[in-house]
Design an enzyme around this catalytic site. Structure first.
Site, PDB file in Angstrom:
ATOM      1  N   ASN A  83      14.327   4.857  -0.025  1.00 18.57           N
ATOM      2  CA  ASN A  83      15.002   4.191   1.086  1.00 18.57           C
ATOM      3  C   ASN A  83      14.767   2.683   1.061  1.00 18.57           C
ATOM      4  O   ASN A  83      14.065   2.148   0.202  1.00 18.57           O
ATOM      5  CB  ASN A  83      14.573   4.819   2.415  1.00 18.57           C
ATOM      6  CG  ASN A  83      15.705   4.886   3.416  1.00 18.57           C
ATOM      7  OD1 ASN A  83      16.500   3.970   3.521  1.00 18.57           O
ATOM      8  ND2 ASN A  83      15.768   5.991   4.146  1.00 18.57           N
ATOM      9  N   HIS A 113      -7.779  -6.856  -7.465  1.00 19.93           N
ATOM     10  CA  HIS A 113      -8.535  -8.075  -7.763  1.00 19.93           C
ATOM     11  C   HIS A 113     -10.001  -7.832  -7.404  1.00 19.93           C
ATOM     12  O   HIS A 113     -10.308  -7.004  -6.548  1.00 19.93           O
ATOM     13  CB  HIS A 113      -8.015  -9.253  -6.929  1.00 19.93           C
ATOM     14  CG  HIS A 113      -6.549  -9.453  -7.013  1.00 19.93           C
ATOM     15  ND1 HIS A 113      -5.944 -10.086  -8.072  1.00 19.93           N
ATOM     16  CD2 HIS A 113      -5.546  -9.099  -6.167  1.00 19.93           C
ATOM     17  CE1 HIS A 113      -4.634 -10.124  -7.870  1.00 19.93           C
ATOM     18  NE2 HIS A 113      -4.366  -9.521  -6.726  1.00 19.93           N
ATOM     19  N   GLY A 147       7.595   6.655   6.058  1.00 19.09           N
ATOM     20  CA  GLY A 147       7.787   5.214   6.177  1.00 19.09           C
ATOM     21  C   GLY A 147       6.512   4.431   6.429  1.00 19.09           C
ATOM     22  O   GLY A 147       5.572   4.915   7.049  1.00 19.09           O
ATOM     23  N   THR A 170      -5.666   6.022  -0.265  1.00 21.20           N
ATOM     24  CA  THR A 170      -6.681   5.339  -1.059  1.00 21.20           C
ATOM     25  C   THR A 170      -7.300   6.219  -2.130  1.00 21.20           C
ATOM     26  O   THR A 170      -8.027   5.725  -2.976  1.00 21.20           O
ATOM     27  CB  THR A 170      -7.807   4.818  -0.152  1.00 21.20           C
ATOM     28  OG1 THR A 170      -8.425   5.929   0.497  1.00 21.20           O
ATOM     29  CG2 THR A 170      -7.276   3.849   0.885  1.00 21.20           C
ATOM     30  N   LYS A 171      -7.033   7.536  -2.072  1.00 21.78           N
ATOM     31  CA  LYS A 171      -7.608   8.456  -3.060  1.00 21.78           C
ATOM     32  C   LYS A 171      -6.596   9.541  -3.395  1.00 21.78           C
ATOM     33  O   LYS A 171      -5.586   9.712  -2.706  1.00 21.78           O
ATOM     34  CB  LYS A 171      -8.910   9.066  -2.548  1.00 21.78           C
ATOM     35  CG  LYS A 171      -8.764   9.856  -1.268  1.00 21.78           C
ATOM     36  CD  LYS A 171     -10.106  10.362  -0.766  1.00 21.78           C
ATOM     37  CE  LYS A 171      -9.902  11.136   0.520  1.00 21.78           C
ATOM     38  NZ  LYS A 171     -11.136  11.643   1.069  1.00 21.78           N
ATOM     39  N   LYS A 188      -3.536  19.822   6.272  1.00 24.40           N
ATOM     40  CA  LYS A 188      -3.428  21.270   6.083  1.00 24.40           C
ATOM     41  C   LYS A 188      -2.726  21.576   4.780  1.00 24.40           C
ATOM     42  O   LYS A 188      -2.034  20.735   4.205  1.00 24.40           O
ATOM     43  CB  LYS A 188      -2.693  21.925   7.242  1.00 24.40           C
ATOM     44  CG  LYS A 188      -1.222  21.561   7.353  1.00 24.40           C
ATOM     45  CD  LYS A 188      -0.554  22.326   8.509  1.00 24.40           C
ATOM     46  CE  LYS A 188       0.919  22.026   8.598  1.00 24.40           C
ATOM     47  NZ  LYS A 188       1.576  22.813   9.637  1.00 24.40           N
TER      48      LYS A 188
END
Length: 190
Positions: A83, A113, A147, A170-171, A188
């Site tokens: 989108n 960085h 989104g 993040t993982k 879940k």
């Protein structure tokens, strides 16, 4: 080892290297045309995406505007819909499987960085540059990313996953789950 090879190997590289800048400028030209093209010109839109990406399978649809760094490090599987206002920083490979749904304002980052400013900022020959490295992002088949979500460098998302809107991933996320939040967590099994 070239700067591009360093970039794709996850090593620190110079993002202002002439080869990388050439790739960057090519992508900018293609994106400018794509983002300003009449939506009814589907054959030309498809041709631009085919030239821009490493792999673009049949049925891929990308709403405008769309942004990326190089394009040539992105692979998208068949029938995936992306989108409006998505940003893919493809300093390393971004692989998206088939039948994906990627909502507006999703950001996929491969670049990183050093955290410490003194390690990040390099001054040489009266010029300043910033150490940059990158890690691949892999998104499986049949994934829906809500989104305003952000996918961090080095993340793999399995097949048949739903990532809720506004998530910061993040993982790694395994297959067949609903996950959301900041940081994104498994809610879940699906």
């Amino acid at each position: 080892m070239t700067e591009k090879q360093k970039m794709l190997a996850g090593k620190f590289y110079n993002s202002r290297d002439p080869e990388l800048l050439k790739m960057y400028h090519k992508a900018r030209k293609l994106l400018k045309e794509y983002n300003n093209l009449d939506s009814e010109l589907t054959e030309r839109r498809d041709a631009i995406l085919t030239e821009l990406f490493k792999v673009k399978e049949a049925g891929v649809w990308i709403e405008t505007p769309f942004f990326c760094d190089y394009g040539e490090n992105i692979s998208i599987g068949k029938n995936t819909f992306i989108n409006t206002n998505c940003m893919f920083l493809d300093n390393n490979y971004i692989s998206i499987g088939k039948n994906g749904l990627i909502a507006p304002y999703v950001q996929i980052y491969t670049a990183s960085h050093p955290l410490k400013a003194s390690d990040r900022i390099i001054k040489e020959d009266n010029q300043t540059r910033y150490l940059t490295s990158s890690k691949e992002v892999i998104i499986g088949d049949n994934v829906w990313i809500g989104g305003n979500s952000v996918i961090f460098p080095g993340v793999t998302i399995g097949d048949n996953v739903t990532i809720g809107a506004g998530s910061v991933v993040t993982k790694n996320i395994p297959s067949n789950v609903l996950a959301y939040g900041n940081p994104c967590a498994i809610i879940k099994q699906l």
